[in-house]
Design a protein around this motif. Structure first.
Motif, PDB file in Angstrom:
ATOM      1  N   THR A   1       0.796  -1.220   0.000  1.00 24.61           N
ATOM      2  CA  THR A   1       0.000   0.000   0.000  1.00 24.61           C
ATOM      3  C   THR A   1       0.831   1.275   0.000  1.00 24.61           C
ATOM      4  OG1 THR A   1      -0.166  -0.006   2.428  1.00 24.61           O
ATOM      5  CG2 THR A   1      -1.910  -1.146   1.189  1.00 24.61           C
ATOM      6  N   ASN A   2       2.148   1.160   0.098  1.00 23.81           N
ATOM      7  CA  ASN A   2       2.997   2.355   0.125  1.00 23.81           C
ATOM      8  C   ASN A   2       2.897   3.139  -1.170  1.00 23.81           C
ATOM      9  OD1 ASN A   2       4.766  -0.070  -0.856  1.00 23.81           O
ATOM     10  ND2 ASN A   2       5.729   1.751  -1.729  1.00 23.81           N
ATOM     11  N   GLY A   3       3.132   4.425  -1.070  1.00 21.38           N
ATOM     12  CA  GLY A   3       3.167   5.271  -2.255  1.00 21.38           C
ATOM     13  C   GLY A   3       4.586   5.515  -2.725  1.00 21.38           C
ATOM     14  N   ALA A   4       4.769   6.646  -3.416  1.00 20.72           N
ATOM     15  CA  ALA A   4       6.081   7.001  -3.967  1.00 20.72           C
ATOM     16  C   ALA A   4       6.123   8.509  -4.166  1.00 20.72           C
ATOM     17  CB  ALA A   4       6.324   6.282  -5.297  1.00 20.72           C
ATOM     18  N   VAL A   5       7.335   9.028  -4.318  1.00 19.04           N
ATOM     19  CA  VAL A   5       7.518  10.435  -4.668  1.00 19.04           C
ATOM     20  C   VAL A   5       8.219  10.498  -6.013  1.00 19.04           C
ATOM     21  CG1 VAL A   5       7.589  11.330  -2.311  1.00 19.04           C
ATOM     22  CG2 VAL A   5       9.689  10.520  -3.362  1.00 19.04           C
ATOM     23  N   ASP A   6       7.953  11.582  -6.748  1.00 17.04           N
ATOM     24  CA  ASP A   6       8.642  11.820  -8.013  1.00 17.04           C
ATOM     25  C   ASP A   6       8.855  13.317  -8.162  1.00 17.04           C
ATOM     26  OD1 ASP A   6       9.655  11.969 -10.545  1.00 17.04           O
ATOM     27  OD2 ASP A   6       8.226  10.589 -11.445  1.00 17.04           O
ATOM     28  N   LEU A   7      10.009  13.746  -7.705  1.00 20.52           N
ATOM     29  CA  LEU A   7      10.385  15.158  -7.796  1.00 20.52           C
ATOM     30  C   LEU A   7      11.534  15.291  -8.790  1.00 20.52           C
ATOM     31  CD1 LEU A   7      10.297  15.869  -3.965  1.00 20.52           C
ATOM     32  CD2 LEU A   7       8.475  16.220  -5.637  1.00 20.52           C
ATOM     33  N   GLY A   8      11.342  14.680  -9.940  1.00 22.64           N
ATOM     34  CA  GLY A   8      12.381  14.617 -10.956  1.00 22.64           C
ATOM     35  C   GLY A   8      12.945  13.230 -11.111  1.00 22.64           C
ATOM     36  N   SER A   9      12.863  12.433 -10.048  1.00 23.11           N
ATOM     37  CA  SER A   9      13.225  11.025 -10.122  1.00 23.11           C
ATOM     38  C   SER A   9      12.257  10.232  -9.242  1.00 23.11           C
ATOM     39  CB  SER A   9      14.673  10.786  -9.680  1.00 23.11           C
ATOM     40  OG  SER A   9      14.848  11.169  -8.327  1.00 23.11           O
ATOM     41  N   TYR A  10      11.879   9.057  -9.705  1.00 21.36           N
ATOM     42  CA  TYR A  10      10.895   8.241  -9.013  1.00 21.36           C
ATOM     43  C   TYR A  10      11.540   7.485  -7.862  1.00 21.36           C
ATOM     44  CZ  TYR A  10       7.792   4.274  -8.132  1.00 21.36           C
ATOM     45  OH  TYR A  10       6.996   3.330  -7.530  1.00 21.36           O
ATOM     46  N   ARG A  11      10.917   7.569  -6.658  1.00 25.93           N
ATOM     47  CA  ARG A  11      11.418   6.828  -5.506  1.00 25.93           C
ATOM     48  C   ARG A  11      10.248   6.288  -4.691  1.00 25.93           C
ATOM     49  NH1 ARG A  11      16.663   6.894  -5.017  1.00 25.93           N
ATOM     50  NH2 ARG A  11      17.907   8.579  -5.920  1.00 25.93           N
ATOM     51  N   PRO A  12      10.134   4.968  -4.585  1.00 21.62           N
ATOM     52  CA  PRO A  12       9.051   4.386  -3.776  1.00 21.62           C
ATOM     53  C   PRO A  12       9.335   4.520  -2.289  1.00 21.62           C
ATOM     54  CG  PRO A  12      10.429   2.644  -4.684  1.00 21.62           C
ATOM     55  CD  PRO A  12      10.941   3.931  -5.262  1.00 21.62           C
ATOM     56  N   GLN A  13       8.274   4.640  -1.512  1.00 13.60           N
ATOM     57  CA  GLN A  13       8.394   4.764  -0.066  1.00 13.60           C
ATOM     58  C   GLN A  13       8.415   3.392   0.595  1.00 13.60           C
ATOM     59  OE1 GLN A  13       5.051   7.188  -0.377  1.00 13.60           O
ATOM     60  NE2 GLN A  13       6.140   9.126  -0.219  1.00 13.60           N
ATOM     61  N   VAL A  14       8.996   3.340   1.774  1.00 13.30           N
ATOM     62  CA  VAL A  14       9.164   2.077   2.497  1.00 13.30           C
ATOM     63  C   VAL A  14       7.852   1.710   3.196  1.00 13.30           C
ATOM     64  CG1 VAL A  14      11.618   2.564   2.827  1.00 13.30           C
ATOM     65  CG2 VAL A  14       9.980   3.143   4.647  1.00 13.30           C
ATOM     66  N   ASN A  15       7.812   0.504   3.766  1.00 10.33           N
ATOM     67  CA  ASN A  15       6.601   0.048   4.473  1.00 10.33           C
ATOM     68  C   ASN A  15       6.473   0.639   5.865  1.00 10.33           C
ATOM     69  OD1 ASN A  15       7.215  -2.510   2.510  1.00 10.33           O
ATOM     70  ND2 ASN A  15       5.031  -2.182   2.846  1.00 10.33           N
ATOM     71  N   SER A  16       7.583   0.850   6.532  1.00  4.32           N
ATOM     72  CA  SER A  16       7.505   1.459   7.857  1.00  4.32           C
ATOM     73  C   SER A  16       7.023   2.903   7.727  1.00  4.32           C
ATOM     74  CB  SER A  16       8.871   1.455   8.541  1.00  4.32           C
ATOM     75  OG  SER A  16       8.835   2.236   9.722  1.00  4.32           O
ATOM     76  N   TYR A  17       6.035   3.266   8.542  1.00  6.50           N
ATOM     77  CA  TYR A  17       5.606   4.660   8.614  1.00  6.50           C
ATOM     78  C   TYR A  17       5.907   5.194  10.011  1.00  6.50           C
ATOM     79  CZ  TYR A  17       2.963   8.660   6.839  1.00  6.50           C
ATOM     80  OH  TYR A  17       2.592   9.921   6.366  1.00  6.50           O
ATOM     81  N   ASP A  18       7.043   4.777  10.536  1.00  7.47           N
ATOM     82  CA  ASP A  18       7.466   5.173  11.881  1.00  7.47           C
ATOM     83  C   ASP A  18       7.498   6.691  12.014  1.00  7.47           C
ATOM     84  OD1 ASP A  18      10.110   6.002  13.590  1.00  7.47           O
ATOM     85  OD2 ASP A  18       8.996   4.380  14.534  1.00  7.47           O
ATOM     86  N   TYR A  19       7.998   7.379  10.972  1.00 11.42           N
ATOM     87  CA  TYR A  19       7.956   8.841  10.865  1.00 11.42           C
ATOM     88  C   TYR A  19       8.791   9.552  11.945  1.00 11.42           C
ATOM     89  CZ  TYR A  19       5.645  12.701   8.413  1.00 11.42           C
ATOM     90  OH  TYR A  19       5.365  13.780   7.604  1.00 11.42           O
ATOM     91  N   ASP A  20       9.586   8.778  12.688  1.00 14.40           N
ATOM     92  CA  ASP A  20      10.308   9.321  13.842  1.00 14.40           C
ATOM     93  C   ASP A  20       9.334  10.048  14.768  1.00 14.40           C
ATOM     94  OD1 ASP A  20      12.645   9.571  15.355  1.00 14.40           O
ATOM     95  OD2 ASP A  20      13.032  11.583  14.603  1.00 14.40           O
ATOM     96  N   ALA A  21       8.174   9.432  14.971  1.00 17.48           N
ATOM     97  CA  ALA A  21       7.083  10.016  15.745  1.00 17.48           C
ATOM     98  C   ALA A  21       7.285   9.790  17.240  1.00 17.48           C
ATOM     99  CB  ALA A  21       5.756   9.397  15.295  1.00 17.48           C
ATOM    100  N   PRO A  22       6.530  10.487  18.104  1.00 16.61           N
ATOM    101  CA  PRO A  22       6.642  10.280  19.557  1.00 16.61           C
ATOM    102  C   PRO A  22       6.381   8.847  19.994  1.00 16.61           C
ATOM    103  CG  PRO A  22       5.544  12.354  19.130  1.00 16.61           C
ATOM    104  CD  PRO A  22       5.719  11.680  17.792  1.00 16.61           C
ATOM    105  N   LEU A  23       5.436   8.152  19.317  1.00 15.04           N
ATOM    106  CA  LEU A  23       5.258   6.714  19.525  1.00 15.04           C
ATOM    107  C   LEU A  23       5.857   5.993  18.335  1.00 15.04           C
ATOM    108  CD1 LEU A  23       1.652   5.875  20.838  1.00 15.04           C
ATOM    109  CD2 LEU A  23       3.799   5.753  22.100  1.00 15.04           C
ATOM    110  N   THR A  24       6.653   4.964  18.579  1.00 18.58           N
ATOM    111  CA  THR A  24       7.307   4.251  17.489  1.00 18.58           C
ATOM    112  C   THR A  24       6.319   3.396  16.706  1.00 18.58           C
ATOM    113  OG1 THR A  24       7.794   2.259  18.761  1.00 18.58           O
ATOM    114  CG2 THR A  24       9.389   4.078  18.923  1.00 18.58           C
TER     115      THR A  24
END
Length: 604
Positions: free
Chosen positions: A284-307
């Protein structure tokens, strides 16, 4: 019961039921958290001193096939909202239809792209008709849970960050009216980054801002746009997301706390994005393309207060201290942290080639020209959303095989089931060895994740999206197999004959083993040392991709997906299998980078 007065934004501060309030919220996405942990995560949000829960609603998960709706199990949105009410939390609901959220296609269902003329996030009739059908199912589920009717929902968001897209001046009005006409009576708001505020508003709707640093006069700009209105940071970014092949993003606790203190000192309402990120399980992960395509990882840890697994962090503890001091009251006792276990390594002692596994797919589809995933006649003619598609055709010579940049996103290329190379965005031509006999050319094409932000949403069809050529001649007469690797498919594989790993595997291949759990299952993290790239399944559940390029080196395996006794493990591997699957108590990453020390795109 007397009707309560909902959230109002008629002065420099919010009022709720006529009483001045400040929103101190945190985002937790129900679809990224095992249902068995919903209460735990929301209690930890409450115990931190926050009063509001914010969540997106993912259209692509709730309507995975056109006209087929899912609101059960981990997608039971109503139960999630009722749980927030039980814990005395307010709720800001962000129903989209587009949400970004680093999900595939920003949470829009891929079957929309079957329409070759589709214009997403506009008033194009094909899109508005689909939104109306979806909202007819979604909105009546949540209107009874509005604050004025005794529920916890105090506000709803009109779409998401439209100012960064802004392709249709009438679109936000359409979404606003779609909500109002279905009984939404609570405060409506929009949220945009600083650059998107100018084009992201709609009459009668409060504008909010998304940011990580309170610099460059962003808040003053918002205040000038809306005199005598309360200020709301709808997304205060506590961290950032990761993409494959780049470092793991972190954002220092001290920098975050300094910004939160400033928000509190200035009386600004805020929502922490993310308070707890969780996991983008499966594909279900997405991707970014700001001139080059890069898929996002499965972890959505986000360095958030809760891991990702619900642990407290330094950010959490500092935040709790700050909020407790500002509120001058004793907070809830901290809920206990779930224990985790490092299980014994699993030896995957059996294997099966991909070429054997296609017997478990639906009937193959044949066409003179290659057909993209979304237009394959599968899933009740809703097409293929995720995973892989195998394209096969017969060739009679060798030479230069050119993708013409029509591979989305990555193709493993085979001649008579033997790997010869990769075609992707960077490599668009490979050499096919010469031969005097006819051979089968196979392309196993993977959707690595549809882009979820920016102007290219309409261009996110996957698979082969056009002709590929051999010596400048387009190839024809394709046979196509849909390989979404669903739980049903993984279960069907068990009916076939598996070989011992004493025999050399023919890649790509599936590997099978058994994880024995003694007593009550515990959370754990899966490690795949020595493996190259693929996906991990436990009891049919897709944990996500394993990929040796990092930065994510472990996959979160929640206890609720395990059972006491034997647990079946299946690993799909594209290139190279390791000797075993291992486990870890904590997540592991490659090198890290502080997000504040590099330019990044303001999306979430």
């Amino acid at each position: 019961m007397c009707q309560r007065e909902g959230l109002r934004a008629d002065s420099s501060h919010f009022t709720l039921d006529g009483v001045p309030i400040r929103i101190q919220g945190g985002s937790i996405h129900y679809f990224r958290v095992p249902r068995s942990y919903w209460r735990d995560r929301l209690l930890k949000l409450k115990a931190c001193g926050l009063n509001t829960l914010a969540t997106y609603v993912p259209w692509n998960l709730h309507e995975p096939m056109k006209g087929v709706y899912r609101f059960e199990e981990h997608l039971d949105l109503e139960e999630y909202i009722r749980l927030a009410a039980e814990l005395d939390l307010w709720v800001i609901l962000r129903p989209g239809p587009y949400i970004c959220a680093e999900l595939d296609l920003g949470g829009l269902p891929s079957w929309l792209l079957r329409d070759k003329n589709m214009k997403l996030r506009t008033t194009y009739p094909g899109f508005t008709a689909a939104v109306n059908s979806y909202f007819d199912k979604l909105i009546p589920r949540v209107t009874p849970l509005q604050f004025s009717r005794g529920g916890p929902i105090i506000a709803m968001q009109v779409e998401n960050e439209y100012g960064s897209y802004a392709k249709d001046e009438q679109y936000l009005t359409f979404i606003k009216e779609a909500l109002l006409s279905r009984g939404v009576t609570e405060l409506l708001l929009t949220s945009d980054n600083r650059a998107g505020l100018k084009c992201g508003g709609v009459e009668g709707v409060l504008q909010a801002i998304n940011l990580q640093k309170l610099s460059y006069g962003a808040m003053q700009y918002l205040a000038d746009m809306q005199p005598q209105k309360p200020l709301l940071v709808m997304e205060y970014w506590c961290g950032w997301f990761d993409v494959w092949g780049k470092p793991h993003h972190v954002f220092s606790a001290q920098d975050m706390i300094a910004e939160v203190k400033e928000l509190l000192d200035r009386g600004i309402s805020f929502n922490l994005y993310m308070f707890h990120g969780g996991s983008s399980f499966g594909f279900t992960n997405g991707a970014v393309d700001l001139g080059s395509y890069r898929p996002q990882v499965n972890s959505y840890d986000y360095d958030a207060p809760l891991t990702e697994s619900g642990d407290y962090t330094t950010k959490y503890n500092l935040l709790r201290d700050v909020l407790g001091n500002y509120q001058n009251r004793e907070l809830l006792q901290l809920p206990a942290v779930q224990g985790r276990k490092v299980y014994e390594p699993v030896v995957l002692s059996q294997h099966m080639s991909l070429w054997e596994s296609i017997r478990c797919t639906d009937m193959p589809f044949r066409s003179n020209d290659p057909v993209n995933m979304e237009n394959l006649p599968v899933n009740y003619n809703s097409g293929q959303s995720y995973g892989y598609t195998l394209y096969e055709t017969t060739i009679y010579r060798g030479g230069a095989l050119n993708s013409r940049n029509h591979v989305r996103d990555k193709a493993l290329v085979f001649i008579d089931k033997h790997f010869i190379g990769i075609l992707d965005y960077r490599t668009q031509e490979i050499a096919v060895p010469h031969s005097e006999r006819e051979r089968i050319l196979g392309l196993l094409v993977e959707n690595c994740g549809r882009v979820n932000f920016g102007p290219v949403l309409d261009e996110q069809r996957k698979g082969l999206v056009g002709d590929i050529t051999l010596n400048h001649t387009p190839l024809k007469r394709f046979t196509m197999y849909s390989l979404e690797l669903t739980p049903n498919f993984i279960n069907r594989l068990q009916t076939l004959t598996w070989k011992s790993t004493n025999e050399k595997p023919l890649y790509p291949a599936f590997f099978r083993g058994n994880l024995t759990v003694t007593g009550q299952p515990s959370d754990t993290f899966v490690k795949m040392p020595g493996w190259s790239k693929g996906a991990v399944f436990v009891n049919g559940q897709n944990l996500g991709r394993h990929w040796s390029i990092g930065p994510q080196n472990t996959l979160y395996l929640p206890a609720s997906w395990l059972k006491s006794g034997d647990n079946q493990v299946v690993v799909f591997e594209e290139h190279r299998a390791g000797e075993q699957m291992q486990f870890a108590e904590n997540p592991q990453h490659c090198k890290t980078i502080d997000v504040s020390r590099q330019p990044f795109c303001t999306i979430a």
